[in-house]
Design an enzyme around this catalytic site. Structure first.
Site, mmCIF file in Angstrom:
data_model
loop_
_atom_site.group_PDB
_atom_site.id
_atom_site.type_symbol
_atom_site.label_atom_id
_atom_site.label_comp_id
_atom_site.label_asym_id
_atom_site.label_seq_id
_atom_site.Cartn_x
_atom_site.Cartn_y
_atom_site.Cartn_z
ATOM 1 N N HIS A 64 48.812 86.576 40.614
ATOM 2 C CA HIS A 64 49.191 86.230 41.352
ATOM 3 C C HIS A 64 49.340 85.493 42.171
ATOM 4 O O HIS A 64 47.621 84.840 42.086
ATOM 5 C CB HIS A 64 49.529 87.574 42.160
ATOM 6 N N ASP A 103 55.105 93.822 38.451
ATOM 7 C CA ASP A 103 56.149 93.794 37.296
ATOM 8 C C ASP A 103 55.369 94.554 36.343
ATOM 9 O O ASP A 103 55.936 94.485 35.369
ATOM 10 C CB ASP A 103 56.294 92.188 37.206
#
Ligand code: ACO
Length: 427
Positions: A304, A361
């Site tokens: 991320h 996710d």
């Protein structure tokens, strides 16, 4: 602590103010840089650039903190509903009972979409991706519903219309893609229950509302509701800065979210896990591939831009995913592969050194699959959840006086001036 920084260029020194956020984050305000020095900053991918100040969402990537309007996302996931969280993000504070009821009534009132919009759906080729369709349909909403006026009441109406209709449009796209009859929203159902009913009810098999699935969907959408200046939200703000209407700005945000490095990662994760299962190779093989600089393969659902520790949303969704699978009595082999991939990655020096942890996710796709949501609808599910954040950020940029046209500069590296040569002389 110093309130300014000094920048020395050749023999001249310039002083720039430091801006401090409410949580101690510090930024150098370089808004007069070009005017004073003739220079700009270069920050490809904007990893070091603050594009605005914002009162909506706080995240600390090092400590794994995410708060909406100051409230930890863990508390909202446990106690709130998606509708209440949407209100919090858009209007700035938790609603009173009266405000929540009014908001819910407005959502119900706005839930139908113009019948003519059904014709659009029917003309999209069968293989169209639902994200492309959703982006087009949201843009089309502007033609069916009047322009947002500069009146408080009108903002409420447009905002609730969008929140409600996008959910209906998403469910409609699923039904039409399967060649099934569209199920209309029901005023007696809550926001999430209504969505599940529109997705799964059919004349041959009536859908029975399952409170646990409704609760899981609430959690999923709460966790996706905002994430400060990510790719799609920055797109919404940037497009909006040209003073385009809210529908067009959100439509652009949906397009930005579609990519596999952003919201499309939930679909990419499932496809990756399916590939691993079908290949007959061990997850370790894929971990090695992800580490190989000469191989473009990346571990989807890992890493991320801001989180350099475990994504707090991933922790919550993992628990919710386990509960959904248990409730549905589903044993998903992809979950075992996911666990193994995670376990290997969390012990691997490459992933540790690069601070690569599962993001939201990684497990959300497995949960959505267990709920019966088709893979190509995963990113649409994300988009519905992100809607309150996009609206809140658009509204904030509209309310704040600092709303300037977003227009970055560049460092040109192309050829110097070259004279035009007519085609007949080019050889
Ligand atoms: N697998 C393997 N290596 C990775 C991964 C990954 N998933 N993510 C980053 N890296 C490595 C890169 O190869 C690079 O290595 P190097 O420095 O040795 O060259 C380093 O980590 C930094 O990578 P960047 O791409 O520069 O980091 P950035 O902050 O730009 O990327 C991103 C963030 C795009 C999310 C990235 O981690 C990624 O591609 N992840 C997979 C896709 C994904 O899950 N996206 C969803 C993100 S969450 C969301 O948007 C909802």
């Amino acid at each position: 602590m110093s309130k300014t920084v000094k920048l020395t260029i050749d023999d001249a020194t310039y002083e720039f103010p430091i801006v401090e956020g409410s949580q101690g984050e510090r930024a150098i305000d370089i808004s007069t840089l070009r005017q004073r020095t003739g220079m700009i900053t270069l920050d490809v991918g904007y990893a070091n650039t603050g594009s605005c100040t914002s009162r909506i969402t706080f995240m600390d990537g090092e400590r794994g903190i995410l708060r909406y309007r100051g409230i930890p996302v863990e508390q909202l996931a446990q106690h709130s509903s998606f509708v209440e969280t949407a209100y919090l993000l858009i209007f700035g504070s938790l609603p009173t009972q009266r405000e929540l009821t009014r908001f819910s009534v407005l959502l119900n009132d706005a839930s139908l979409v113009h019948e003519d919009m059904k014709v659009f759906y029917q003309n999209f080729p069968r293989a169209s991706h639902p994200m492309g369709i959703l982006s087009a349909m949201v843009n089309a909403l502007r033609s069916f519903y009047p322009e947002l006026q500069d009146v408080e009441e009108e903002v409420d109406v447009t905002v609730t219309r969008l929140l409600s209709k996008v959910r209906t449009l998403a469910a409609m796209s699923y039904k039409i893609s399967r060649g099934h009859t569209v199920v209309y929203p029901r005023p007696d159902l809550s926001y999430c229950a209504n969505f599940l009913n529109m997705m799964f009810n059919s004349p041959v098999k009536p859908y029975v509302i399952d409170d646990e699935m409704v609760a899981a969907l609430n959690v999923f959408w709460i966790l996706h509701a905002d994430h400060e200046q990510n790719c799609s939200t920055s797109t919404v703000r940037m497009v909006g800065s040209g003073r385009v209407n809210l529908y067009a700005s959100i439509s652009a945000g949906i397009a930005a979210l579609w990519g596999p490095l952003h919201g499309g990662a939930n679909q990419a994760v499932i496809e990756m896990l399916q590939d691993i299962a079908a290949s007959g190779r061990s997850p370790r093989h894929y971990i090695e591939r992800a580490k190989d600089r000469n191989d473009s393969f990346r571990l989807m659902g890992f890493g991320h831009r801001v989180y350099k520790t475990y994504d707090p949303r991933a922790r919550i969704i993992k628990g919710t995913c386990d509960r959904v699978l248990a409730k549905q009595r589903i044993v998903d082999p992809l979950l075992d592969i996911a666990h193994e991939v995670e376990e290997l990655a969390l012990k691997d020096d490459y992933f540790l050194e690069h601070h690569l942890y599962p993001n939201v996710d990684f497990y959300s796709g497995i949960m959505l699959r267990a709920m019966g949501i088709p893979t190509n609808m995963f990113t649409v599910m994300f988009a519905i959840g992100r809607l309150p954040g996009w609206i809140a950020q658009w509204k904030e940029s509209m309310d704040d006086n600092e709303w300037k046209l977003c227009r970055p500069r560049q460092i040109y590296t192309g050829p110097p001036q070259i004279d035009y040569v007519p085609v007949k002389s080019r050889g």
